[in-house]
Design an enzyme around this catalytic site. Structure first.
Site, mmCIF file in Angstrom:
data_model
loop_
_atom_site.group_PDB
_atom_site.id
_atom_site.type_symbol
_atom_site.label_atom_id
_atom_site.label_comp_id
_atom_site.label_asym_id
_atom_site.label_seq_id
_atom_site.Cartn_x
_atom_site.Cartn_y
_atom_site.Cartn_z
ATOM 1 N N LYS A 99 -2.082 -1.065 1.873
ATOM 2 C CA LYS A 99 -1.066 -1.934 2.476
ATOM 3 C C LYS A 99 -0.926 -1.527 3.929
ATOM 4 O O LYS A 99 -0.493 -0.418 4.235
ATOM 5 C CB LYS A 99 0.270 -1.825 1.734
ATOM 6 C CG LYS A 99 1.352 -2.735 2.327
ATOM 7 C CD LYS A 99 2.570 -2.868 1.417
ATOM 8 C CE LYS A 99 3.641 -3.724 2.077
ATOM 9 N NZ LYS A 99 4.754 -4.057 1.170
ATOM 10 N N GLU A 109 0.126 3.063 1.748
ATOM 11 C CA GLU A 109 0.747 2.307 2.852
ATOM 12 C C GLU A 109 1.057 3.197 4.058
ATOM 13 O O GLU A 109 2.161 3.708 4.199
ATOM 14 C CB GLU A 109 2.045 1.622 2.391
ATOM 15 C CG GLU A 109 2.657 0.755 3.496
ATOM 16 C CD GLU A 109 4.027 0.179 3.145
ATOM 17 O OE1 GLU A 109 4.471 -0.721 3.878
ATOM 18 O OE2 GLU A 109 4.648 0.630 2.174
#
Length: 300
Positions: free
Chosen positions: A219, A182
């Site tokens: 993500k 992420e």
């Protein structure tokens, strides 16, 4: 490569092909007071960390046990370490999620962010990562999530963030888990669109270095230019690309996500928008159910 269990293979297939979204229930120390305040629990109503974490665990338990929080629309849930070690209804949280709700459990593993340098915030060191990953395996966790933040389109900074993310990801894979990488791009960045192009290209470079069995998830902030991350979603080493809400309202995040055909949601604040401790169970479940449905529809 060690033989994967039937459970792991079933969870991996669900992540790759399932319809729905990943719930982010992983607010940690720094963001917990803010999350509680939004939930109607002011700092004056608890004393010290233990009571604070007790309040947030009660909130998460209420979400997890809500009638609409099932595998019908929720594919996975990202947990904070304390939530993994705690129980819901007398059962370890990850076990309850998978065995009772059909939801794949993930664990947030990063220890927060360094100060900004080169337009980015790298992850702080994780000296106890190996022990944490071993515990995650014992608790039945499928994957992990680790977050960095990109504040501006700085090529050196973005390259460094992505390199660090993939270094951690390889450690996670070696432990038998699937990492969610992420590198968040700040939605308020003046150079958000340019940063996203740089980020996509750096991630692609790193993906091409992965070996057989080194599968990852991504993500990412919902991009300014829709579908810019399709090339990542199509990469053979990527199980799924999920989107963070990044401070957008639920409606705004869902509208933006719906324009990106190969991303599904992994929302935190947008999932809990409008929820309050003071609501009756009927009111709470109706509000949560409405958010779940909106996010699910945007993820289709």
């Amino acid at each position: 490569m060690a033989q994967k269990s039937a459970t792991f293979l079933a969870q991996a297939e669900r992540m790759k092909t399932g319809k729905g979204f990943i719930a982010a229930l992983d607010q940690s120390g720094g963001s917990t007071p803010k999350a509680l305040k939004l939930y109607g629990v002011d700092e004056g109503s608890y004393s010290g960390d233990e009571e604070m974490y007790g309040e947030i665990h009660a909130m998460r338990s209420r979400i997890i046990l809500a009638p609409d929080f099932t595998s019908e629309k929720v594919l996975g849930a990202i947990l904070f370490e304390r939530t993994m070690r705690a129980e819901v209804n007398g059962k370890p949280t990850a076990a309850l999620l998978w065995e009772d709700r059909g939801i794949v459990p993930f664990l947030k593993i990063d220890k927060g962010l360094e100060d900004e340098a080169n337009g980015v915030q790298m992850m702080k060191p994780m000296p106890e990562l190996d022990a944490l990953l071993a515990d995650a395996v014992k608790f039945g966790i499928f994957g992990t999530k680790e977050r960095s933040v990109i504040q501006e389109a700085n090529a050196d900074g973005i390259a460094a963030v992505v390199a660090q993310q993939f270094e951690v990801a390889k450690t996670v894979v070696a432990a038998g888990l699937v990492p969610i990488i992420e590198p968040e791009v700040n939605i308020h960045s003046a150079t958000k669109a340019e940063a996203e192009v740089m980020l996509r290209d750096e991630i692609l470079k790193q993906l091409n270095t992965l070996e057989d069995g080194q599968d990852v998830m991504l993500k990412l902030t919902i991009p300014t230019e829709a579908n810019i991350y399709d090339v990542l979603a199509d990469h053979p080493k990527v199980l799924r690309v999920v989107a963070l809400s990044g401070g957008y309202s639920t409606d705004d995040a869902c509208a933006r996500l719906a324009q990106n055909g190969k991303m599904i949601a992994s929302f935190s604040r947008a999932l809990t928008e409008g929820l309050s401790k003071q609501q009756s169970d009927a009111e709470f479940n109706a509000a949560l159910g409405g958010n779940i449905d909106k996010i699910y529809q945007a993820s289709l």
